[in-house]
Design a protein around this motif. Structure first.
Motif, PDB file in Angstrom:
ATOM      1  N   SER A 167      -9.973   1.270  -9.994  1.00 54.71           N
ATOM      2  CA  SER A 167      -9.318   1.987  -8.903  1.00 54.71           C
ATOM      3  C   SER A 167      -7.838   2.191  -9.199  1.00 54.71           C
ATOM      4  O   SER A 167      -7.096   1.226  -9.432  1.00 54.71           O
ATOM      5  CB  SER A 167      -9.474   1.200  -7.600  1.00 54.71           C
ATOM      6  N   VAL A 168      -7.395   3.437  -9.170  1.00 56.30           N
ATOM      7  CA  VAL A 168      -5.988   3.738  -9.469  1.00 56.30           C
ATOM      8  C   VAL A 168      -5.078   3.103  -8.428  1.00 56.30           C
ATOM      9  O   VAL A 168      -4.136   2.371  -8.766  1.00 56.30           O
ATOM     10  CB  VAL A 168      -5.769   5.265  -9.527  1.00 56.30           C
ATOM     11  N   LEU A 169      -5.342   3.367  -7.156  1.00 55.24           N
ATOM     12  CA  LEU A 169      -4.499   2.808  -6.105  1.00 55.24           C
ATOM     13  C   LEU A 169      -4.705   1.309  -5.949  1.00 55.24           C
ATOM     14  O   LEU A 169      -3.769   0.583  -5.591  1.00 55.24           O
ATOM     15  CB  LEU A 169      -4.783   3.509  -4.775  1.00 55.24           C
ATOM     16  N   GLY A 170      -5.913   0.844  -6.230  1.00 53.09           N
ATOM     17  CA  GLY A 170      -6.170  -0.577  -6.133  1.00 53.09           C
ATOM     18  C   GLY A 170      -5.331  -1.393  -7.095  1.00 53.09           C
ATOM     19  O   GLY A 170      -4.692  -2.382  -6.711  1.00 53.09           O
ATOM     20  N   VAL A 171      -5.299  -0.972  -8.344  1.00 54.47           N
ATOM     21  CA  VAL A 171      -4.492  -1.681  -9.339  1.00 54.47           C
ATOM     22  C   VAL A 171      -3.007  -1.553  -8.999  1.00 54.47           C
ATOM     23  O   VAL A 171      -2.239  -2.522  -9.111  1.00 54.47           O
ATOM     24  CB  VAL A 171      -4.782  -1.151 -10.760  1.00 54.47           C
ATOM     25  N   ALA A 172      -2.590  -0.366  -8.555  1.00 58.31           N
ATOM     26  CA  ALA A 172      -1.182  -0.167  -8.202  1.00 58.31           C
ATOM     27  C   ALA A 172      -0.773  -1.062  -7.036  1.00 58.31           C
ATOM     28  O   ALA A 172       0.335  -1.624  -7.025  1.00 58.31           O
ATOM     29  CB  ALA A 172      -0.933   1.298  -7.859  1.00 58.31           C
ATOM     30  N   ALA A 173      -1.659  -1.209  -6.054  1.00 57.20           N
ATOM     31  CA  ALA A 173      -1.340  -2.063  -4.907  1.00 57.20           C
ATOM     32  C   ALA A 173      -1.252  -3.532  -5.303  1.00 57.20           C
ATOM     33  O   ALA A 173      -0.366  -4.261  -4.842  1.00 57.20           O
ATOM     34  CB  ALA A 173      -2.392  -1.865  -3.810  1.00 57.20           C
ATOM     35  N   LEU A 174      -2.147  -3.983  -6.171  1.00 52.61           N
ATOM     36  CA  LEU A 174      -2.077  -5.363  -6.644  1.00 52.61           C
ATOM     37  C   LEU A 174      -0.827  -5.595  -7.487  1.00 52.61           C
ATOM     38  O   LEU A 174      -0.207  -6.663  -7.411  1.00 52.61           O
ATOM     39  CB  LEU A 174      -3.338  -5.709  -7.430  1.00 52.61           C
ATOM     40  N   ASP A 175      -0.459  -4.608  -8.282  1.00 53.05           N
ATOM     41  CA  ASP A 175       0.790  -4.665  -9.053  1.00 53.05           C
ATOM     42  C   ASP A 175       1.974  -4.823  -8.100  1.00 53.05           C
ATOM     43  O   ASP A 175       2.837  -5.696  -8.278  1.00 53.05           O
ATOM     44  CB  ASP A 175       0.907  -3.386  -9.881  1.00 53.05           C
ATOM     45  N   ALA A 180      -9.856   7.244   1.127  1.00 54.93           N
ATOM     46  CA  ALA A 180     -10.008   5.897   1.683  1.00 54.93           C
ATOM     47  C   ALA A 180      -9.140   4.900   0.920  1.00 54.93           C
ATOM     48  O   ALA A 180      -9.021   4.975  -0.306  1.00 54.93           O
ATOM     49  CB  ALA A 180     -11.469   5.473   1.635  1.00 54.93           C
ATOM     50  N   PHE A 181      -8.550   3.948   1.639  1.00 53.65           N
ATOM     51  CA  PHE A 181      -7.667   2.959   1.014  1.00 53.65           C
ATOM     52  C   PHE A 181      -7.542   1.784   1.969  1.00 53.65           C
ATOM     53  O   PHE A 181      -7.115   1.934   3.108  1.00 53.65           O
ATOM     54  CB  PHE A 181      -6.303   3.590   0.761  1.00 53.65           C
ATOM     55  N   GLY A 182      -7.957   0.614   1.540  1.00 53.97           N
ATOM     56  CA  GLY A 182      -7.862  -0.574   2.366  1.00 53.97           C
ATOM     57  C   GLY A 182      -7.523  -1.791   1.533  1.00 53.97           C
ATOM     58  O   GLY A 182      -7.730  -1.813   0.322  1.00 53.97           O
ATOM     59  N   MET A 183      -7.028  -2.838   2.194  1.00 53.89           N
ATOM     60  CA  MET A 183      -6.600  -4.035   1.478  1.00 53.89           C
ATOM     61  C   MET A 183      -6.671  -5.226   2.422  1.00 53.89           C
ATOM     62  O   MET A 183      -6.326  -5.116   3.605  1.00 53.89           O
ATOM     63  CB  MET A 183      -5.179  -3.842   0.957  1.00 53.89           C
ATOM     64  N   MET A 225       0.822  -1.200   0.000  1.00 52.43           N
ATOM     65  CA  MET A 225       0.000   0.000   0.000  1.00 52.43           C
ATOM     66  C   MET A 225       0.861   1.256   0.000  1.00 52.43           C
ATOM     67  O   MET A 225       0.545   2.251  -0.670  1.00 52.43           O
ATOM     68  CB  MET A 225      -0.955  -0.008   1.200  1.00 52.43           C
ATOM     69  N   ALA A 226       1.967   1.212   0.725  1.00 48.31           N
ATOM     70  CA  ALA A 226       2.888   2.353   0.737  1.00 48.31           C
ATOM     71  C   ALA A 226       3.503   2.576  -0.639  1.00 48.31           C
ATOM     72  O   ALA A 226       3.657   3.719  -1.089  1.00 48.31           O
ATOM     73  CB  ALA A 226       3.987   2.124   1.778  1.00 48.31           C
ATOM     74  N   VAL A 227       3.839   1.492  -1.324  1.00 45.31           N
ATOM     75  CA  VAL A 227       4.375   1.607  -2.685  1.00 45.31           C
ATOM     76  C   VAL A 227       3.353   2.253  -3.609  1.00 45.31           C
ATOM     77  O   VAL A 227       3.662   3.141  -4.404  1.00 45.31           O
ATOM     78  CB  VAL A 227       4.794   0.225  -3.222  1.00 45.31           C
ATOM     79  N   ALA A 228       2.095   1.826  -3.502  1.00 43.72           N
ATOM     80  CA  ALA A 228       1.040   2.383  -4.344  1.00 43.72           C
ATOM     81  C   ALA A 228       0.847   3.871  -4.071  1.00 43.72           C
ATOM     82  O   ALA A 228       0.724   4.678  -5.005  1.00 43.72           O
ATOM     83  CB  ALA A 228      -0.271   1.631  -4.109  1.00 43.72           C
ATOM     84  N   LEU A 229       0.836   4.239  -2.811  1.00 41.01           N
ATOM     85  CA  LEU A 229       0.638   5.645  -2.447  1.00 41.01           C
ATOM     86  C   LEU A 229       1.789   6.522  -2.922  1.00 41.01           C
ATOM     87  O   LEU A 229       1.593   7.688  -3.284  1.00 41.01           O
ATOM     88  CB  LEU A 229       0.477   5.773  -0.933  1.00 41.01           C
TER      89      LEU A 229
END
Length: 303
Positions: A284-292, A37-40, A11-15
Motif C-alpha cells: 500500500s502506497v499510503l499505508g507505508v507512507a503513513a507508517l513512515d 479508502a484510507f484508515g489507520m 495520515m495527513a502527511v501521507a496524503l
C-alpha cells in the motif's frame, strides 16, 4: 499521548506527500476496492484502541493472514515447521516460481506465496481446518465475531489462481506438502480472503507486541518464538521491498495486496493501516507512507 490526533496527523502527511497507487487487479474482486479508502488504527498493550479514517471498514486481509497462519502453525507444531520453509528474503516477486526448483521445493520464507502454502499445509495437518483456525483466532483476539471469509473473494482467487496452483503442485512434487493440493489451496484462499478492519487487525496483532501472550492472558508463543516471527516480518514481510520498509518504517510489518499493512511495536502495541492503492511491488502506497510518518514523528522503532 493523544493517539487520535497522532493518527490524523500522520495520515495527513501521507496524503500530502504520496501518490495513491492502484488496487490489485489480478484478482478481479480486489479491483473493486475504493481507491480513496484510507484508515489507520493503533492498539496498545494497556488496552487502548484508537483509529482514524476508514479504520472500522472491513477489507480483504490477503497476505496479512500469513502472519497468523505462521504463528498458529508454530504454536501447534513447534520448530519442525522450519524444515519445510526457510527464513530468508526471497529477492523475487511474492508469487515467483524461480527459486523453488533450485532450492528443491523448500520456499525461501513463510510470507511469499510458496512459503505460505507450506505453512497452510502444516496448519491443516495440525488442526484439520487451517482457515477456520485463523478465522477463530482473529475473532477471539479482535473481539469481533463477524470476522469471516468473503466467499466471493475466495472464489475469485480460486478462479484466477493458476500461479498458486502451479506453486502448490511444484512443492508437492518435492514431497513438501502433506495434504492434497486442492485442500491446501482451498484453505489458503479462504484465509487470505478473510475480511477484517484496521481495528480488528491491530487488536489481533497485539500478541506479538506482548511477546507471545494472547488477549485472554494465555501464552500462544514463547518470547523467543514471538521475537523470531517479528524478525521474519521485518526481513520478509513486505514482499520484495522489505529493505525499503525497514529503512523507512523501522518496524516488523506484514502487508497484503488488499492494501493492509500490520506493524508491531514490541512492548507498546500494534498498528494497522489500510489503503487499497498499491505500488509496483504490492504494498500500500499510503499505508507505508503513513507508517513512515508515524515512526518519524514518534521515534518508535526497533532500531
Amino acid at each position: 499521548m493523544d493517539y487520535q490526533r497522532l493518527l490524523q496527523d500522520v495520515m495527513a502527511v501521507a496524503l500530502a506527500g504520496e501518490r495513491r497507487g492502484r488496487p490489485a487487479d489480478y484478482i478481479p474482486a480486489l479491483a473493486e476496492a475504493d481507491p480513496s479508502a484510507f484508515g489507520m488504527a493503533i492498539a496498545t498493550v494497556d488496552g487502548g484502541v484508537f483509529g482514524a479514517g476508514d479504520w472500522e471498514v472491513p477489507f480483504s486481509v490477503q497476505s496479512v493472514s500469513k502472519l497468523f497462519t505462521l504463528a498458529l502453525a508454530l504454536a501447534e507444531g513447534g520448530d519442525g515447521l522450519w524444515q519445510g520453509v526457510g527464513r530468508e528474503p526471497s529477492g523475487n516477486p511474492f508469487n515467483s516460481l524461480v527459486q523453488l526448483e533450485t532450492e528443491q521445493g523448500i520456499p525461501r520464507n513463510p510470507f511469499i506465496n510458496a512459503g505460505a502454502l507450506v505453512v497452510t499445509d502444516r496448519l491443516l495437518e495440525l488442526t484439520g481446518d487451517a482457515a477456520g483456525a485463523v478465522r477463530e483466532f482473529l475473532r477471539a483476539e479482535s473481539g469481533n465475531a463477524a470476522v469471516d471469509t468473503d466467499d466471493s473473494v475466495a472464489a475469485s482467487e480460486a478462479r484466477h489462481g493458476h500461479r498458486n496452483a502451479a506453486l502448490a503442485h511444484f512443492i508437492a512434487s518435492y514431497g513438501n506438502l502433506r495434504n492434497p493440493v486442492d485442500s491446501v489451496l482451498a484453505h489458503y484462499y479462504a484465509h487470505c480472503a478473510i475480511a477484517a478492519s484496521c481495528r480488528d487487525l491491530a487488536l489481533a496483532g497485539l500478541f506479538l507486541a506482548r511477546h507471545g501472550v494472547r488477549a485472554d492472558g494465555s501464552r500462544l508463543l514463547t518470547r523467543s518464538e514471538a521475537k523470531r516471527i517479528n524478525a521474519v516480518m521485518l526481513t520478509c514481510g513486505t514482499y520484495d521491498a522489505a529493505g525499503e520498509f525497514a529503512f523507512r518504517v523501522g518496524l516488523p510489518g506484514k502487508s497484503g495486496v488488499g492494501g493492509g499493512v500490520l506493524a508491531v511495536l514490541p512492548g507498546r502495541g500494534s498498528v494497522c493501516v489500510w489503503s487499497p492503492g498499491l505500488d509496483a511491488v504490492g504494498n500500500s502506497v499510503l499505508g507505508v507512507a503513513a507508517l513512515d510518518a508515524l515512526t518519524t514523528a514518534t521515534g518508535w522503532s526497533v532500531f
